[in-house]
Write an enzyme that holds these catalytic residues in place. Sequence first.
Site, PDB file in Angstrom:
ATOM      1  CG  HIS A   1      -2.021  -0.994   1.135  1.00  0.00           C
ATOM      2  ND1 HIS A   1      -3.033  -1.059   2.053  1.00  0.00           N
ATOM      3  CD2 HIS A   1      -2.276  -1.990   0.241  1.00  0.00           C
ATOM      4  CE1 HIS A   1      -3.870  -2.034   1.739  1.00  0.00           C
ATOM      5  NE2 HIS A   1      -3.423  -2.617   0.641  1.00  0.00           N
TER       6      HIS A   1
ATOM      7  CD  GLU B   1      -2.108   4.418   3.098  1.00  0.00           C
ATOM      8  OE1 GLU B   1      -3.288   4.689   3.365  1.00  0.00           O
ATOM      9  OE2 GLU B   1      -1.792   3.556   2.262  1.00  0.00           O
TER      10      GLU B   1
ATOM     11  CB  CYS C   1      -6.565  -0.093   4.687  1.00  0.00           C
ATOM     12  SG  CYS C   1      -4.892  -0.720   4.947  1.00  0.00           S
TER      13      CYS C   1
ATOM     14  CB  CYS D   1      -1.945   1.695   5.902  1.00  0.00           C
ATOM     15  SG  CYS D   1      -1.468   0.661   4.493  1.00  0.00           S
TER      16      CYS D   1
END
Length: 171
Positions: free
Chosen positions: A68, A70, A97, A100
Amino acid sequence: MKDKWDLRFKNLALFISHWSKDPSTQVGCIAVKDRRVIATGYNGFPVGISDDKRDYEDREIKLKKTIHAEKNMIYNACRHGQSLEGSTVYISGLPTCEECWKGLVQVGVTRVVMPEVETAKEEWIEGCKKAVEYMEEAGVEVYQYNPWQFGWELLKTELPEESRKIKLDGK
């Protein structure tokens, strides 16, 4: 957005999201401190892993390989010896999410500017809501924006005149 700098950095995260090779989901993330970009990330495969187009078309493989935005931003900061303590993180594409948020809290991010949770796919909304709840519990300021509202245009760096009349964040 609190000011024109929030809009500019949000748009920079949007620009960086286009570096992702994922044809269906493009997420960008930047960390900023003292109005200086200190780290960037986007959703994609780890360094040294083939990012063949066929792997992005096979959802199972794609999900196993993808980092992801992040987390990618955090890893990039670490690779370059950059502390994220006290930084603001700007995210475009999807809200943070349920995985993260932990990394953002752990590295000392103090503010997150991200798309509204309701803009995520239905099956992700509950996890994103929890992410906001936990970040706020940890003392991280979370600002959610509507990506389809004013100021979303990529090259726009100033808030529209009508938005300056809107009181944001109760100030």
